[in-house]
Design a protein around this motif. Sequence first.
Motif, PDB file in Angstrom:
ATOM      1  N   ARG A   1       5.836  -1.625  23.611  1.00 14.13           N
ATOM      2  CA  ARG A   1       5.196  -2.025  24.867  1.00 14.13           C
ATOM      3  C   ARG A   1       4.315  -0.915  25.425  1.00 14.13           C
ATOM      4  NH1 ARG A   1       6.512  -2.353  30.469  1.00 14.13           N
ATOM      5  NH2 ARG A   1       8.408  -1.149  30.132  1.00 14.13           N
ATOM      6  N   GLU A   2       4.755   0.336  25.311  1.00 19.50           N
ATOM      7  CA  GLU A   2       4.005   1.458  25.874  1.00 19.50           C
ATOM      8  C   GLU A   2       3.933   2.614  24.884  1.00 19.50           C
ATOM      9  OE1 GLU A   2       5.715   2.456  29.684  1.00 19.50           O
ATOM     10  OE2 GLU A   2       4.887   0.654  30.637  1.00 19.50           O
ATOM     11  N   VAL A   3       3.046   3.549  25.184  1.00 11.16           N
ATOM     12  CA  VAL A   3       2.852   4.748  24.357  1.00 11.16           C
ATOM     13  C   VAL A   3       2.765   5.949  25.289  1.00 11.16           C
ATOM     14  CG1 VAL A   3       1.359   5.909  22.678  1.00 11.16           C
ATOM     15  CG2 VAL A   3       1.561   3.405  22.643  1.00 11.16           C
ATOM     16  N   LEU A   4       3.369   7.043  24.867  1.00 10.69           N
ATOM     17  CA  LEU A   4       3.220   8.301  25.592  1.00 10.69           C
ATOM     18  C   LEU A   4       2.437   9.270  24.716  1.00 10.69           C
ATOM     19  CD1 LEU A   4       3.934  10.078  28.074  1.00 10.69           C
ATOM     20  CD2 LEU A   4       5.924  10.881  26.759  1.00 10.69           C
ATOM     21  N   GLU A   5       1.278   9.712  25.227  1.00  9.44           N
ATOM     22  CA  GLU A   5       0.466  10.696  24.507  1.00  9.44           C
ATOM     23  C   GLU A   5       0.862  12.088  24.992  1.00  9.44           C
ATOM     24  OE1 GLU A   5      -3.692   9.981  24.715  1.00  9.44           O
ATOM     25  OE2 GLU A   5      -3.548   7.932  23.940  1.00  9.44           O
ATOM     26  N   VAL A   6       1.298  12.926  24.052  1.00  8.89           N
ATOM     27  CA  VAL A   6       1.760  14.279  24.367  1.00  8.89           C
ATOM     28  C   VAL A   6       0.806  15.281  23.728  1.00  8.89           C
ATOM     29  CG1 VAL A   6       3.702  15.882  24.301  1.00  8.89           C
ATOM     30  CG2 VAL A   6       4.126  13.400  24.322  1.00  8.89           C
ATOM     31  N   ARG A   7       0.260  16.173  24.551  1.00  8.34           N
ATOM     32  CA  ARG A   7      -0.677  17.189  24.064  1.00  8.34           C
ATOM     33  C   ARG A   7      -0.129  18.584  24.353  1.00  8.34           C
ATOM     34  NH1 ARG A   7      -4.348  13.043  25.427  1.00  8.34           N
ATOM     35  NH2 ARG A   7      -6.047  12.777  23.937  1.00  8.34           N
ATOM     36  N   TYR A   8      -0.219  19.443  23.324  1.00 11.21           N
ATOM     37  CA  TYR A   8       0.150  20.850  23.478  1.00 11.21           C
ATOM     38  C   TYR A   8      -1.099  21.704  23.268  1.00 11.21           C
ATOM     39  CZ  TYR A   8       5.039  19.379  23.160  1.00 11.21           C
ATOM     40  OH  TYR A   8       6.252  18.778  23.384  1.00 11.21           O
ATOM     41  N   ARG A   9      -1.004  22.969  23.646  1.00 15.83           N
ATOM     42  CA  ARG A   9      -2.138  23.887  23.484  1.00 15.83           C
ATOM     43  C   ARG A   9      -2.139  24.438  22.054  1.00 15.83           C
ATOM     44  NH1 ARG A   9      -4.303  24.960  28.440  1.00 15.83           N
ATOM     45  NH2 ARG A   9      -2.964  24.492  30.246  1.00 15.83           N
ATOM     46  N   THR A  10      -2.537  23.591  21.123  1.00  7.66           N
ATOM     47  CA  THR A  10      -2.534  23.962  19.716  1.00  7.66           C
ATOM     48  C   THR A  10      -3.460  23.034  18.943  1.00  7.66           C
ATOM     49  OG1 THR A  10      -1.148  24.211  17.746  1.00  7.66           O
ATOM     50  CG2 THR A  10      -0.568  22.445  19.274  1.00  7.66           C
ATOM     51  N   ASP A  11      -3.856  23.466  17.765  1.00  7.20           N
ATOM     52  CA  ASP A  11      -4.638  22.609  16.872  1.00  7.20           C
ATOM     53  C   ASP A  11      -3.751  21.917  15.847  1.00  7.20           C
ATOM     54  OD1 ASP A  11      -7.030  23.295  18.087  1.00  7.20           O
ATOM     55  OD2 ASP A  11      -7.331  25.039  16.794  1.00  7.20           O
ATOM     56  N   ASP A  12      -2.448  22.202  15.884  1.00 10.16           N
ATOM     57  CA  ASP A  12      -1.514  21.611  14.933  1.00 10.16           C
ATOM     58  C   ASP A  12      -0.310  21.070  15.691  1.00 10.16           C
ATOM     59  OD1 ASP A  12      -0.007  20.838  12.797  1.00 10.16           O
ATOM     60  OD2 ASP A  12       0.487  22.877  12.117  1.00 10.16           O
ATOM     61  N   HIS A  13      -0.237  19.753  15.814  1.00 11.96           N
ATOM     62  CA  HIS A  13       0.848  19.129  16.564  1.00 11.96           C
ATOM     63  C   HIS A  13       2.022  18.723  15.667  1.00 11.96           C
ATOM     64  CE1 HIS A  13      -2.040  19.013  19.833  1.00 11.96           C
ATOM     65  NE2 HIS A  13      -1.077  18.610  20.638  1.00 11.96           N
ATOM     66  N   GLU A  14       1.900  18.919  14.373  1.00  9.58           N
ATOM     67  CA  GLU A  14       2.954  18.515  13.447  1.00  9.58           C
ATOM     68  C   GLU A  14       4.309  19.173  13.754  1.00  9.58           C
ATOM     69  OE1 GLU A  14       4.392  16.064  10.812  1.00  9.58           O
ATOM     70  OE2 GLU A  14       2.197  16.207  10.907  1.00  9.58           O
ATOM     71  N   PRO A  15       4.348  20.475  14.093  1.00  9.77           N
ATOM     72  CA  PRO A  15       5.655  21.108  14.348  1.00  9.77           C
ATOM     73  C   PRO A  15       6.436  20.494  15.502  1.00  9.77           C
ATOM     74  CG  PRO A  15       3.964  22.775  13.976  1.00  9.77           C
ATOM     75  CD  PRO A  15       3.261  21.470  14.123  1.00  9.77           C
ATOM     76  N   TYR A  16       5.762  19.791  16.416  1.00 10.98           N
ATOM     77  CA  TYR A  16       6.441  19.214  17.575  1.00 10.98           C
ATOM     78  C   TYR A  16       7.033  17.831  17.279  1.00 10.98           C
ATOM     79  CZ  TYR A  16       3.823  22.881  19.954  1.00 10.98           C
ATOM     80  OH  TYR A  16       3.299  24.091  20.338  1.00 10.98           O
ATOM     81  N   ALA A  17       6.615  17.241  16.177  1.00 11.13           N
ATOM     82  CA  ALA A  17       6.981  15.854  15.898  1.00 11.13           C
ATOM     83  C   ALA A  17       8.491  15.678  15.726  1.00 11.13           C
ATOM     84  CB  ALA A  17       6.247  15.356  14.662  1.00 11.13           C
ATOM     85  N   GLU A  18       9.153  16.636  15.048  1.00  5.50           N
ATOM     86  CA  GLU A  18      10.578  16.471  14.770  1.00  5.50           C
ATOM     87  C   GLU A  18      11.403  16.414  16.052  1.00  5.50           C
ATOM     88  OE1 GLU A  18      14.158  18.592  12.184  1.00  5.50           O
ATOM     89  OE2 GLU A  18      12.074  19.304  12.010  1.00  5.50           O
ATOM     90  N   ALA A  19      11.091  17.294  17.010  1.00  2.00           N
ATOM     91  CA  ALA A  19      11.842  17.305  18.264  1.00  2.00           C
ATOM     92  C   ALA A  19      11.591  16.043  19.084  1.00  2.00           C
ATOM     93  CB  ALA A  19      11.474  18.544  19.070  1.00  2.00           C
ATOM     94  N   LEU A  20      10.381  15.529  18.994  1.00  2.00           N
ATOM     95  CA  LEU A  20      10.022  14.353  19.780  1.00  2.00           C
ATOM     96  C   LEU A  20      10.499  13.047  19.131  1.00  2.00           C
ATOM     97  CD1 LEU A  20       6.371  15.403  20.715  1.00  2.00           C
ATOM     98  CD2 LEU A  20       8.369  15.426  22.230  1.00  2.00           C
ATOM     99  N   GLN A  21      10.782  13.106  17.834  1.00  2.00           N
ATOM    100  CA  GLN A  21      11.108  11.902  17.075  1.00  2.00           C
ATOM    101  C   GLN A  21      12.279  11.137  17.694  1.00  2.00           C
ATOM    102  OE1 GLN A  21       9.558  10.780  13.943  1.00  2.00           O
ATOM    103  NE2 GLN A  21      10.650   8.958  14.636  1.00  2.00           N
ATOM    104  N   ARG A  22      13.303  11.839  18.154  1.00  2.44           N
ATOM    105  CA  ARG A  22      14.504  11.159  18.643  1.00  2.44           C
ATOM    106  C   ARG A  22      14.303  10.473  19.987  1.00  2.44           C
ATOM    107  NH1 ARG A  22      17.387  14.506  22.255  1.00  2.44           N
ATOM    108  NH2 ARG A  22      16.601  16.648  22.392  1.00  2.44           N
ATOM    109  N   LEU A  23      13.127  10.716  20.612  1.00  2.07           N
ATOM    110  CA  LEU A  23      12.855  10.098  21.911  1.00  2.07           C
ATOM    111  C   LEU A  23      12.061   8.799  21.787  1.00  2.07           C
ATOM    112  CD1 LEU A  23      11.787  13.268  23.958  1.00  2.07           C
ATOM    113  CD2 LEU A  23      14.071  12.234  23.769  1.00  2.07           C
TER     114      LEU A  23
END
Length: 328
Positions: free
Chosen positions: A249-271
Amino acid sequence: MSGAAGPLLEPSAGEQPGPSGPVLVHARGLRKVYGGFTAVDGIDLDVRQGESFGILGPNGAGKSTTMRLVGCVSDPTEGELSILGLDPRHDGPSIRARLGVVPQKDTLDEDLTVRENVVVYGRYFGMSRAAVRAKADELLEFVQLSDRADSVVEPLSGGMKRRLTIARALVNDPDILLLDEPTTGLDPQARHVLWDRLYRLKREGVTLVLTTHYLDEAEQLCDRLVVMDGGRYVAEGSPADLIREHSTREVLEVRYRTDDHEPYAEALQRLAQRVEVLPDRVLLYVQDADETATAVLALGGERPMSLLPRRSTLEDVFLRLTGRTLVD
């Protein structure tokens, strides 16, 4: 702006009726091969009277080839195709006389005036001078070009030329209006003006078949659409149905100060139910984006540069189905 009467294909027994009744375009197992390249690979298609039907896909997906087949300017290599109840292999001229066509590129005569472009085109359909001039005035008012009727075409803006092309395509009161990427190259304001004109046509019951690689355009204009990739259908349904089936139904767009967002995916996956990592952001597919945003902040660690909750769109569907953005 009603079209001429003629033989139509009625729905088969047990089939649910479409928006306004009979099928105007019917295809089964349609293929088009150029040498060793298969542009359209075994598609099925039904477009009903009064429907706004969209063909969505990246460049090279087979959209324009499909439109050429429906427009009777190219014969299928294999498969069954019926337009307005007629066989395009034998009845091409009769079918084309009942179609309106807006090609990808404008084919206006830039040395003639705006009105003359419509009048000359109408004469090709055997309309009398008086009838075609009256029709031209009506159509130019509809596309908001009455004040430029006596201007030559060459200096007009791209948006004005596209609106004139649509006016010209409507001069014969077509049964079906074919639009091949109608707003490509236009600025956002011109696109929205054109959308308004097309929406009004849809409200009047004109049958629209359009191709586009703009997801927002498909969502705005289409009652039903297919997503094409590599000459085949990837998905089919109304925009709402496709979003409901292939996204959340919805999407949350999360932006960090980086050119590589892959390292954040694992922590966010469970949410989230699903995570999509793009170069500049991570997309979390969830039912409640605001609630998820609170959970992201509660994780601790590096704080996101931004959190943007939004509803799911056709772009999210396309990412799910093809794993890439629509415009290559």
